[in-house]
Design a protein around this motif. Structure first.
Motif, short mmCIF file in Angstrom:
data_model
loop_
_atom_site.label_atom_id
_atom_site.label_comp_id
_atom_site.label_asym_id
_atom_site.label_seq_id
_atom_site.Cartn_x
_atom_site.Cartn_y
_atom_site.Cartn_z
N GLY A 86 0.80 -1.11 -0.05
CA GLY A 86 0.07 0.10 0.09
C GLY A 86 0.72 1.14 -0.22
N THR A 87 2.11 1.19 0.43
CA THR A 87 2.98 2.21 0.39
C THR A 87 4.33 2.08 -0.39
OG1 THR A 87 4.10 1.46 2.34
CG2 THR A 87 2.06 3.09 2.50
N ARG A 88 4.32 1.22 -1.30
CA ARG A 88 5.50 0.90 -2.24
C ARG A 88 5.15 0.56 -3.56
NH1 ARG A 88 10.86 0.32 -0.72
NH2 ARG A 88 10.23 0.36 1.29
N ILE A 89 5.88 1.17 -4.17
CA ILE A 89 5.69 0.84 -5.85
C ILE A 89 7.19 0.38 -6.34
CG2 ILE A 89 5.29 2.00 -8.29
CD1 ILE A 89 3.60 4.01 -6.72
N THR A 114 -2.41 5.73 -10.99
CA THR A 114 -1.75 5.21 -9.45
C THR A 114 -2.48 3.94 -9.30
OG1 THR A 114 -1.45 7.50 -8.74
CG2 THR A 114 -1.77 5.85 -6.91
N PRO A 115 -2.00 2.84 -8.84
CA PRO A 115 -2.79 1.61 -8.46
C PRO A 115 -3.84 1.73 -7.38
CG PRO A 115 -0.39 1.21 -8.85
CD PRO A 115 -0.59 2.61 -8.85
N ASP A 116 -4.78 1.30 -7.39
CA ASP A 116 -5.71 1.42 -6.44
C ASP A 116 -5.43 1.02 -4.85
OD1 ASP A 116 -7.81 2.13 -8.37
OD2 ASP A 116 -8.53 0.16 -8.52
N THR A 121 -2.42 9.36 1.13
CA THR A 121 -2.23 9.90 2.39
C THR A 121 -1.18 9.57 3.16
OG1 THR A 121 -3.68 8.28 3.73
CG2 THR A 121 -4.81 10.48 2.60
N ALA A 122 -0.56 8.57 2.82
CA ALA A 122 0.99 8.08 3.53
C ALA A 122 2.18 8.64 2.46
CB ALA A 122 0.77 6.79 3.94
N GLU A 123 3.31 8.45 3.00
CA GLU A 123 4.43 8.47 2.14
C GLU A 123 4.70 7.16 1.32
OE1 GLU A 123 8.37 10.69 3.42
OE2 GLU A 123 8.92 8.58 3.34
N SER A 131 17.67 2.54 -6.54
CA SER A 131 17.48 3.61 -6.15
C SER A 131 15.99 3.83 -5.45
CB SER A 131 17.81 4.89 -6.81
OG SER A 131 16.94 5.08 -7.79
N THR A 132 15.73 4.65 -4.38
CA THR A 132 14.41 4.86 -3.98
C THR A 132 14.32 6.46 -4.26
OG1 THR A 132 15.13 3.27 -2.38
CG2 THR A 132 13.35 4.72 -1.71
N LEU A 133 12.92 6.73 -4.54
CA LEU A 133 12.29 8.01 -4.90
C LEU A 133 11.08 7.91 -3.87
CD1 LEU A 133 12.06 7.83 -8.71
CD2 LEU A 133 13.91 8.67 -7.19
N THR A 134 10.73 9.06 -3.42
CA THR A 134 9.55 9.29 -2.70
C THR A 134 8.45 10.09 -3.17
OG1 THR A 134 11.14 9.16 -0.82
CG2 THR A 134 8.97 10.00 -0.17
N LEU A 135 7.19 9.51 -3.11
CA LEU A 135 6.12 10.48 -3.21
C LEU A 135 5.62 10.92 -1.87
CD1 LEU A 135 4.34 8.08 -5.92
CD2 LEU A 135 5.10 10.34 -6.09
N PRO A 136 5.46 12.27 -1.56
CA PRO A 136 4.97 12.63 -0.26
C PRO A 136 3.70 12.33 0.10
CG PRO A 136 5.33 14.34 -1.86
CD PRO A 136 5.81 13.18 -2.53
N ALA A 137 3.28 12.13 1.34
CA ALA A 137 2.14 12.14 1.79
C ALA A 137 1.23 13.18 1.20
CB ALA A 137 1.89 12.01 3.19
N ARG A 138 -0.03 12.88 0.68
CA ARG A 138 -1.02 14.05 0.17
C ARG A 138 -2.08 14.32 1.54
NH1 ARG A 138 -1.73 15.37 -4.65
NH2 ARG A 138 -3.90 15.72 -4.48
#
Length: 140
Positions: A86-89, A114-116, A121-123, A131-138
């Motif tokens: 739920g928090t990793r792509i 964005t997958p369902d 609402t979480a990072e 490498s690791t990229l981050t999508l910030p929590a909305r």
């Protein structure tokens, strides 16, 4: 004489097997857009100075973009992106194109739906080629 399953039953068994095999790859997200430059209307993070890859939410979280830097004539592209939790792509780079590439260093954006199962609402962590990229929590 050996007993043979009726053809309709055998056909259904074959379809079930095929559905099971293709179900494993059903979560593979293919790009919905792929273009030169950064995503419009998105402020690049300070960490991207010098050409570091980054990710951003688009369309109120309905999509996300991965921005990579490289040659404009042979741009690096993301082939697919799947939700591994739920928090990793997990994203995979497309094979590098062959031929001669210019020696410039410019951004290239690949956009995905964005997958369902991904929390907006979480990072969210995006794993890409070591490498690791981050999508910030909305918010909200």
């Amino acid at each position: 004489m050996p007993h043979r399953a009726p053809r309709p039953l055998a056909a259904l068994a074959g379809l079930a097997l095929l559905a099971g095999l293709t179900g494993c790859s059903a979560g593979a997200g293919k790009p919905v857009e792929d273009y030169a430059g950064e995503p419009k209307g998105v402020q690049a993070p300070a960490s991207s100075a010098g050409g570091a890859s980054w990710a951003a939410w688009l369309d109120d979280g309905a999509q996300f973009a991965i921005v990579l830097y490289g040659s404009s004539s042979c741009p690096p592209k993301v082939q697919n992106a799947t939700a591994s939790s739920g928090t990793r792509i997990t994203a995979t780079l497309a094979p590098a194109p062959g031929g001669i590439c210019t020696r410039d260093y410019v951004p290239h954006t690949t956009v995905f739906t964005t997958p369902d199962r991904i929390s907006k609402t979480a990072e969210v962590t995006v794993d890409l080629a070591g490498s690791t990229l981050t999508l910030p929590a909305r918010q909200g």
